[in-house]
Scaffold this active site. Sequence first.
Site, PDB file in Angstrom:
ATOM      1  N   HIS A  22       0.537  -1.049   0.158  1.00 36.04           N
ATOM      2  CA  HIS A  22       0.042   0.197  -0.172  1.00 36.04           C
ATOM      3  C   HIS A  22       0.629   1.325  -0.023  1.00 36.04           C
ATOM      4  CE1 HIS A  22      -3.382  -2.717   1.922  1.00 36.04           C
ATOM      5  NE2 HIS A  22      -3.067  -2.326   1.276  1.00 36.04           N
ATOM      6  N   LYS A  46     -15.630  -8.145   6.179  1.00 33.68           N
ATOM      7  CA  LYS A  46     -14.754  -9.332   6.085  1.00 33.68           C
ATOM      8  C   LYS A  46     -14.537  -9.197   8.204  1.00 33.68           C
ATOM      9  CE  LYS A  46     -12.048  -7.748   1.738  1.00 33.68           C
ATOM     10  NZ  LYS A  46     -11.599  -6.917   1.518  1.00 33.68           N
ATOM     11  N   ARG A  95      -1.897  -6.442  -8.312  1.00 29.95           N
ATOM     12  CA  ARG A  95      -0.742  -7.469  -7.741  1.00 29.95           C
ATOM     13  C   ARG A  95      -0.744  -8.745  -8.558  1.00 29.95           C
ATOM     14  NH1 ARG A  95      -2.341  -8.318  -2.023  1.00 29.95           N
ATOM     15  NH2 ARG A  95      -4.196  -8.800  -3.293  1.00 29.95           N
ATOM     16  N   SER A 133      -2.627  -8.259   2.878  1.00 26.76           N
ATOM     17  CA  SER A 133      -2.610  -7.559   4.128  1.00 26.76           C
ATOM     18  C   SER A 133      -3.339  -9.693   4.868  1.00 26.76           C
ATOM     19  CB  SER A 133      -3.621  -6.918   4.651  1.00 26.76           C
ATOM     20  OG  SER A 133      -3.303  -6.063   4.570  1.00 26.76           O
TER      21      SER A 133
END
Length: 167
Positions: A22, A46, A95, A133
């Site tokens: 990030h 989540k 990504r 993460s």
Amino acid sequence: MQADGGLVAVYPGTFDPVTNGHLDLVQRCAPLVDRLVVSVLAHETKSPLFSAEERVDMLKVVLRGFLNVEIDFFDGLLIDYARRKKARLILRGIRAISDYEYELQMALMNRRLAPEIETMFMMAGEAHSFISSRLVKEVIRLGGNISGLVPPSVEEVLRRRLLNQGG
Ligand code: PNS
């Protein structure tokens, strides 16, 4: 759209927690815009490890050197928030190919809802392209080394939260 505040971009995410991936993206985008608003989705389905306040605080610590970067949180539709912020751009990181489908769906839905706002994809450097993460939390939980994957201040908070539980 660019009237007073210049070119504004919103970088939304869960940031549970912020990683070096990030940060890399913020570093790449901040020089290209007048203002970059990094915004935490507050009420996330989540069930994040960290509260919205904690996630915002971690971002504030690691991004304090960036003069044109603001840290905030939001709820509800991203495009409503982006409009309130007078943003012309939504920043998202890509990504691997696996990110693409989800990101494409979101970008096209957001474009349908707000045609005047463009989603801008940027790629983190190769060194960061595998960081998420979720994996960082899994690795530290299982005793692995996460140095270089998150900023040192975030590593400390993660260690406290995940390794000292109940102790
Ligand atoms: O870091 P994440 O979890 O990939 O971020 C996802 C996020 C926060 C960008 C996305 O869930 C979002 O925008 N949520 C807000 C609700 C919304 O606007 N949904 C419609 C988007 S198509």
